[in-house]
Design a protein around this motif. Structure first.
Motif, PDB file in Angstrom:
ATOM      1  N   LEU A 127       0.947  -1.018   0.021  1.00  0.00           N
ATOM      2  CA  LEU A 127       0.080  -0.057  -0.128  1.00  0.00           C
ATOM      3  C   LEU A 127       0.886   1.253  -0.225  1.00  0.00           C
ATOM      4  CD1 LEU A 127      -3.078   0.356   0.029  1.00  0.00           C
ATOM      5  CD2 LEU A 127      -2.741   0.682   2.566  1.00  0.00           C
ATOM      6  N   PRO A 128       0.890   2.049  -0.825  1.00  0.00           N
ATOM      7  CA  PRO A 128       1.665   3.119  -1.154  1.00  0.00           C
ATOM      8  C   PRO A 128       1.894   4.090   0.005  1.00  0.00           C
ATOM      9  CG  PRO A 128       0.651   2.913  -3.165  1.00  0.00           C
ATOM     10  CD  PRO A 128      -0.044   2.137  -2.226  1.00  0.00           C
ATOM     11  N   GLU A 129       0.764   4.236   0.712  1.00  0.00           N
ATOM     12  CA  GLU A 129       0.753   5.092   2.054  1.00  0.00           C
ATOM     13  C   GLU A 129       0.967   4.624   3.103  1.00  0.00           C
ATOM     14  OE1 GLU A 129      -3.692   4.144   1.020  1.00  0.00           O
ATOM     15  OE2 GLU A 129      -1.805   4.709  -0.297  1.00  0.00           O
ATOM     16  N   SER A 130       1.413   3.482   2.997  1.00  0.00           N
ATOM     17  CA  SER A 130       1.838   2.682   4.372  1.00  0.00           C
ATOM     18  C   SER A 130       3.349   2.949   4.454  1.00  0.00           C
ATOM     19  CB  SER A 130       1.703   1.512   4.304  1.00  0.00           C
ATOM     20  OG  SER A 130       2.115   0.590   5.335  1.00  0.00           O
ATOM     21  N   ARG A 131       3.688   2.857   5.807  1.00  0.00           N
ATOM     22  CA  ARG A 131       5.169   3.139   6.003  1.00  0.00           C
ATOM     23  C   ARG A 131       5.903   1.945   5.890  1.00  0.00           C
ATOM     24  NH1 ARG A 131       4.649   5.565  11.835  1.00  0.00           N
ATOM     25  NH2 ARG A 131       3.011   6.574  10.739  1.00  0.00           N
ATOM     26  N   PHE A 132       4.995   0.574   5.946  1.00  0.00           N
ATOM     27  CA  PHE A 132       5.807  -0.640   5.922  1.00  0.00           C
ATOM     28  C   PHE A 132       5.482  -1.356   4.564  1.00  0.00           C
ATOM     29  CE2 PHE A 132       4.125  -0.220  10.366  1.00  0.00           C
ATOM     30  CZ  PHE A 132       5.580  -0.057  11.069  1.00  0.00           C
ATOM     31  N   PRO A 133       6.625  -2.304   4.323  1.00  0.00           N
ATOM     32  CA  PRO A 133       6.238  -2.794   2.885  1.00  0.00           C
ATOM     33  C   PRO A 133       5.105  -3.585   2.541  1.00  0.00           C
ATOM     34  CG  PRO A 133       8.115  -3.521   3.974  1.00  0.00           C
ATOM     35  CD  PRO A 133       7.579  -2.496   5.119  1.00  0.00           C
ATOM     36  N   GLU A 134       4.280  -3.932   3.730  1.00  0.00           N
ATOM     37  CA  GLU A 134       3.136  -4.899   3.559  1.00  0.00           C
ATOM     38  C   GLU A 134       2.127  -4.352   4.440  1.00  0.00           C
ATOM     39  OE1 GLU A 134       3.964  -9.208   1.771  1.00  0.00           O
ATOM     40  OE2 GLU A 134       4.745  -8.838   3.768  1.00  0.00           O
ATOM     41  N   VAL A 135       0.889  -4.552   4.195  1.00  0.00           N
ATOM     42  CA  VAL A 135      -0.205  -4.419   5.100  1.00  0.00           C
ATOM     43  C   VAL A 135      -0.961  -5.593   4.889  1.00  0.00           C
ATOM     44  CG1 VAL A 135      -0.223  -1.866   4.936  1.00  0.00           C
ATOM     45  CG2 VAL A 135      -1.816  -3.060   3.538  1.00  0.00           C
ATOM     46  N   ALA A 136      -1.707  -6.049   6.043  1.00  0.00           N
ATOM     47  CA  ALA A 136      -2.597  -6.994   6.148  1.00  0.00           C
ATOM     48  C   ALA A 136      -4.045  -6.449   5.618  1.00  0.00           C
ATOM     49  CB  ALA A 136      -2.783  -7.788   7.577  1.00  0.00           C
ATOM     50  N   GLU A 137      -4.974  -7.256   4.943  1.00  0.00           N
ATOM     51  CA  GLU A 137      -5.977  -7.090   4.459  1.00  0.00           C
ATOM     52  C   GLU A 137      -7.193  -8.018   4.720  1.00  0.00           C
ATOM     53  OE1 GLU A 137      -8.560  -5.652   0.592  1.00  0.00           O
ATOM     54  OE2 GLU A 137      -6.608  -6.240   0.282  1.00  0.00           O
ATOM     55  N   LEU A 138      -8.070  -7.783   5.633  1.00  0.00           N
ATOM     56  CA  LEU A 138      -9.120  -8.952   5.895  1.00  0.00           C
ATOM     57  C   LEU A 138      -9.903  -8.957   4.855  1.00  0.00           C
ATOM     58  CD1 LEU A 138     -10.428 -10.897   8.121  1.00  0.00           C
ATOM     59  CD2 LEU A 138     -11.583  -8.864   8.735  1.00  0.00           C
ATOM     60  N   ILE A 139      -9.989 -10.323   4.413  1.00  0.00           N
ATOM     61  CA  ILE A 139     -10.748 -10.801   3.060  1.00  0.00           C
ATOM     62  C   ILE A 139     -12.342 -11.253   3.369  1.00  0.00           C
ATOM     63  CG2 ILE A 139     -10.929 -12.156   1.107  1.00  0.00           C
ATOM     64  CD1 ILE A 139      -8.699 -10.121   0.921  1.00  0.00           C
ATOM     65  N   PHE A 140     -12.223 -12.181   4.415  1.00  0.00           N
ATOM     66  CA  PHE A 140     -13.462 -12.772   4.822  1.00  0.00           C
ATOM     67  C   PHE A 140     -13.212 -12.920   6.406  1.00  0.00           C
ATOM     68  CE2 PHE A 140     -15.715 -16.870   5.255  1.00  0.00           C
ATOM     69  CZ  PHE A 140     -17.159 -16.402   5.080  1.00  0.00           C
ATOM     70  N   MET A 141     -14.591 -12.855   7.098  1.00  0.00           N
ATOM     71  CA  MET A 141     -14.763 -13.160   8.298  1.00  0.00           C
ATOM     72  C   MET A 141     -15.739 -13.980   8.762  1.00  0.00           C
ATOM     73  SD  MET A 141     -14.704 -10.184  11.503  1.00  0.00           S
ATOM     74  CE  MET A 141     -16.531  -9.973  11.526  1.00  0.00           C
ATOM     75  N   LEU A 142     -15.701 -15.107   9.723  1.00  0.00           N
ATOM     76  CA  LEU A 142     -16.711 -16.133   9.994  1.00  0.00           C
ATOM     77  C   LEU A 142     -17.584 -15.591  10.937  1.00  0.00           C
ATOM     78  CD1 LEU A 142     -14.886 -19.493   9.869  1.00  0.00           C
ATOM     79  CD2 LEU A 142     -16.719 -18.585   8.376  1.00  0.00           C
TER      80      LEU A 142
END
Length: 140
Positions: free
Chosen positions: A124-139
């Protein structure tokens, strides 16, 4: 106020060092001796958190040299450092000088994070970290 102007600068600096970064900035406008004392490395070293040099040494790109501890303080307050191989960021809270840490998503223990059905790691370009976690699905 005239009596205060007769105090030695190091005495004024000692008193200011017992306050906060915010107070030091306010005090610095009272006059030239107060500005000089409030801007001194002695004062700003007192506002830096313990172990700050070790934290800076853990930075991926340590800040370059600064002309004063005050300048370093404000740099750390305005520009978070990426530390520990990109798993955390470190900054200072400007008003108090307290340490602020942010954890990268890969440094967290996220349930089912290795399952692409639930989580996706992406850039995510605006993140300070190389990767972000994105929640796809929740039970639940």
């Amino acid at each position: 106020m005239d009596l205060l102007n007769k105090l030695p600068e190091n005495c004024i600096a000692k008193v200011i060092s017992l306050t906060s970064p915010e107070d030091a900035c306010r005090i610095s406008v009272l006059g030239s001796i107060f500005k000089s004392a409030a801007d001194s490395d002695f004062v700003w070293e007192a506002f830096m958190p313990s172990g700050y040099r070790d934290i800076i040494a853990r930075a991926a790109a340590p800040p370059t040299s600064f002309s004063s501890t005050r300048d370093l303080f404000f740099h750390l307050a305005d520009t978070p450092l990426i530390i520990d191989n990109g798993t955390k960021s470190f900054s200072l809270e400007k008003r108090t000088g307290r340490k602020c840490y942010m954890l990268a998503s890969r440094d967290l223990s996220i349930t089912w994070s290795n399952s692409p059905m639930y989580w996706r790691f992406r850039s995510l370009p605006e993140s300070r970290f190389p990767e972000v976690a994105e929640l796809i699905f929740m039970l639940w």
